[in-house]
Design an enzyme around this catalytic site. Structure first.
Site, short mmCIF file in Angstrom:
data_model
loop_
_atom_site.label_atom_id
_atom_site.label_comp_id
_atom_site.label_asym_id
_atom_site.label_seq_id
_atom_site.Cartn_x
_atom_site.Cartn_y
_atom_site.Cartn_z
N GLU A 95 0.85 -1.19 0.00
CA GLU A 95 0.00 0.00 0.00
C GLU A 95 0.89 1.24 0.00
OE1 GLU A 95 -1.49 0.74 3.92
OE2 GLU A 95 -3.22 1.91 3.21
N ASN A 98 -6.86 6.40 -1.57
CA ASN A 98 -5.79 5.44 -1.32
C ASN A 98 -6.03 4.30 -2.30
OD1 ASN A 98 -4.03 3.50 -0.33
ND2 ASN A 98 -4.47 3.94 1.82
N LYS A 128 -9.42 2.29 -1.72
CA LYS A 128 -9.63 1.76 -0.37
C LYS A 128 -10.95 2.23 0.24
CE LYS A 128 -7.07 1.42 4.05
NZ LYS A 128 -5.78 1.82 4.69
N CYS A 142 -4.97 -2.84 2.91
CA CYS A 142 -4.66 -2.73 4.33
C CYS A 142 -5.83 -3.01 5.28
CB CYS A 142 -4.03 -1.37 4.61
SG CYS A 142 -3.04 -1.43 6.11
N ASN A 179 0.31 -1.00 5.42
CA ASN A 179 1.22 -0.27 6.32
C ASN A 179 0.59 -0.40 7.70
OD1 ASN A 179 3.24 1.96 4.79
ND2 ASN A 179 1.51 1.29 3.56
N1 ING Z 1 -3.21 0.41 8.70
C1 ING Z 1 -3.64 -0.35 9.79
C2 ING Z 1 -4.30 -1.69 9.44
O1 ING Z 1 -5.50 -1.84 9.42
C3 ING Z 1 -4.36 -0.30 12.03
C4 ING Z 1 -4.49 0.42 10.73
C5 ING Z 1 -3.18 -0.20 12.74
C6 ING Z 1 -5.36 -1.11 12.49
C7 ING Z 1 -3.01 -0.90 13.95
C8 ING Z 1 -5.23 -1.82 13.69
C9 ING Z 1 -4.05 -1.71 14.41
O2 ING Z 1 -3.53 -2.62 9.25
C10 ING Z 1 -3.84 0.82 7.57
N2 ING Z 1 -3.11 1.59 6.73
O3 ING Z 1 -5.00 0.52 7.32
#
Ligand code: ING
Length: 311
Positions: A47, A110, A127, A172, A197
């Site tokens: 991503e 995104n 996204k 993601c 990410n």
């Molecule tokens: N990143 C994360 C994901 O869903 C996140 C957001 C971070 C969710 C930590 C839960 C815990 O993997 C993105 N860019 O969506």
């Protein structure tokens, strides 16, 4: 019968804020050449592959924000990636921040694209599940402002005939929601490509941090098995601008088994020969939707009336 697609998952290590598109594209081309040498038909990048994960910062200057977006694809900076793909005869998946004009106004998504072996863009996804928040939240060690910088994707979860099978994409946080896989599963998807990410630390729920890698694998393995599809999940990994992001990029079979996984937090290619016909064993038995799935009995009315616990 076998329909083999040899897939390269090209995990990318930290990208510094100061790194130019040209410097990043050089790294991506090195991974693409490794993939071709390994016999890959396609190489899958993460991503927002072209820049550092900028939603970790609160910015008010739109010009500064837009410096992380691509106004055209390919652009001068990304053309070498497309040209090399065409030269080598390999396809690729690429995640990036898309700035475009639609409906008479600027739109920011995104986005992920699928490019075929001739270097043509054959599919685009935007996204849908944007995690995080839209305003600065000072309690956080770092921000997660995807709701500020991107619109919710407006293309749904399509699938496309490509690379000899039925291919879908998500991005993601989408991978954490069963609906993502099921909407594609109902369309017969055989391989889902996704980048991520994912910070190790989640400020709203630090108690989850120790399970970050477990949850990452869990949701992709579940999505694969429950929809009889391959899933290729590719990380932007490592300590990027002070934030540790998980790796464990992996290629998952329709059985739910991880057949290849990265073991570093840097630029690392893993490869698997994926037989798309392995999906048949699940789609025609345990997850034969026509035979066993009962949407008419699910009380789907709750979707319209709002599901809530019993009084
Ligand atoms: N990143 C994360 C994901 O869903 C996140 C957001 C971070 C969710 C930590 C839960 C815990 O993997 C993105 N860019 O969506």
């Amino acid at each position: 019968m076998s329909r083999i697609v040899t897939v390269g998952a090209a995990q990318v290590g930290p990208i510094a804020r100061s790194e130019t598109r040209a410097q990043v594209v050089t790294r991506l081309i090195a991974l693409m050449r490794q993939a071709k040498a390994a016999g890959c038909d396609i190489v899958v990048y993460p991503e927002l592959t072209l820049t550092t994960f900028f939603p970790r910062w609160y910015m008010e200057d739109q010009t500064e924000v837009d410096s992380f977006f691509e106004r055209e694809m390919p652009s001068n900076e990304t053309a070498p990636l497309f040209n090399t793909a065409r030269e080598l005869g390999i396809g690729f998946h690429l995640g990036y921040a898309e700035l475009t004009q639609e409906g008479g106004r600027a739109r920011r998504f995104n986005t992920a694209i699928l490019v075929d072996k001739a270097g043509a863009i054959v599919a685009k996804y935007r996204k849908v599940h944007l995690p995080g928040h839209a305003e600065h939240e000072p309690y956080r060690q770092f921000q997660h402002l995807e709701k500020r910088y991107f619109e919710v994707g407006n293309l749904g979860f399509p699938v496309w005939r490509a690379f000899g099978g039925v291919v879908g994409m998500c991005i993601c946080n989408d991978r954490r929601w069963p609906e993502t896989y099921r909407v594609m599963g109902l369309q017969g998807v055989e391989m889902v490509l996704l980048g991520y990410n994912t910070p190790l630390h989640n400020p709203p729920a630090p108690e989850h941090d120790a399970l970050a890698n477990h949850h990452n694998t869990l949701v992709m393995q579940s999505g694969a098995y429950q929809n009889g599809t391959w899933v290729v999940g590719v990380a932007k990994a490592g300590v990027e601008e002070g934030v540790m992001q998980i790796g464990q990029s992996q290629i998952i079979a329709p059985s739910g088994e991880t057949v290849a996984m990265c073991s570093t937090l840097g630029d690392e290619l893993i490869v698997a020969r994926c037989d798309l016909d392995l999906t048949v064993s699940y789609k025609t038995t345990i997850f034969n939707f026509a035979k066993h799935r009962r949407p008419e009995a699910y009380g789907l009315i709750v979707e319209r009336t709002g599901a809530r616990p019993p009084d």
